[in-house]
Design an enzyme around this catalytic site. Sequence first.
Site: not given
Ligand SMILES: *Cc1c(COP(=O)(O)O)cnc(C)c1O
Length: 451
Positions: A96
């Site tokens: 993120k």
């Molecule tokens: C948010 C997140 C995901 C999922 O991502 P999306 O964009 O919601 O599909 C997967 N792995 C981690 C570690 C995350 O923080």
Amino acid sequence: MGFRDAVMTGLAPDGGLLIPERIPDVRDRLAEWSKLSYQDITFEILRLFVDFPENDLRKLIERSYAPFRHPEIAPAIPVGPVQILELFHGPTLAFKDIALQFLGHFFEYILEERKQHVNILAATSGDTGSAAIHGVRGKERIRIFVMHPKGRIAPLQEKQMTSVLDPNVFNLAIRGTFDDCQKIMKSMFRDLEFKERHGLGAVNSVNWARVLAQIVYYFSAGLYVMNSCKAPRVRFAVPTGNFGDILAGYYAYRMGLPIGKLVLATNENDILSRFFNTGDYRIGTVEHTLSPSMDIQVASNFERYLYYRLNEDPRVLRELLEDFEQSGALSVPVQHGEPVDSVFQAGVGDREQILATIRTYQERYGYLMDPHTAVGVSVAERHRVDDEPMICLATAHPAKFSGAIREATGQEPHHDILDKVINAPTRVETLPADENAVRDFVDLHSPSPAT
Ligand SMILES: *Cc1c(COP(=O)(O)O)cnc(C)c1O
């Protein structure tokens, strides 16, 4: 709507999601792009959607990647039968960061142009709040107020947020649940007078800028792996919850990157994998799993995809989503014997498979992966073909989820950043689960008007 307004509003005024007017076709640029650095590919992609002066855009890209700890930003590494695309070299060690570092810099740039301030209000159960805080810390025209349910998030994730001491960052520990935090946030956003007065803004996962920033690594990794494996196409396996990450891959596909399949992987919260196997999208109950950042039932970015799946007819989409709001279910027409979408394959990685995948990759290849990544790798193994290399997105550093790693391997993973955070000083305000208390706090700490 221009790019600037799309970034600043997040949601469209009618509550819908924003999508680009056109999806550019970049097929004739790929040979040239495959020789570029990660930063230069980013520039080529962003300039197709962002109308900032070129020099400003280049500076913004440089600053957004400056806190990353790997010179290639998002390296693709061959491990056994797959390629692991490491997206966790940012400040909070999760993918993120890639989107939220950009969002922070986009906000700052636009606010400076407009001589405005924003107060970001967020509710988090872990990952997003931490990446958002690190995306805006120290930025002059931005304050951020992040609510988390007191004592109910992983201690390490709490520390990653509360150890940020910049004066523009306010951590609020709410005596209640994550739902309480979300209710308070939504209600404050509905009060238009309050929203205006404080210039309230959000950093949620539907912001177009977040999707845009994520398109880049599909191109960079796809072009790199096609080159190094001499392959005409690649596959991507993506562990998903909110359909944000894999949506970026879908845009890359539609822009012309040679993607054979997008392999969508969920944990036991499998609403999305059921959809791509049956055409039926139906809410279940949320289960707690080893990959908590994907413990989601309704995927907030999914309606962007549905728009394309429904032949770009907004009226049909609106009807379907209104029905879904009433009934908790929707379905799309599927030709008999045909897949729901020919570019998607989908599957579930359950608890036993995740632990086995982590253990096997550690034992056979000496590679330790986090449980979210393992969901993707586990499903990827069922969808491999010889002539299309499989790129598996690694979304978090294993040390962030040490419980699952310990259970799978008996080892205790470490990362110096996390080790430091454990003993760092913190600043956090505890408040009751009461909207008025949160309003008073924002009033008190956001004295200047929004402009
Ligand atoms: C948010 C997140 C995901 C999922 O991502 P999306 O964009 O919601 O599909 C997967 N792995 C981690 C570690 C995350 O923080």
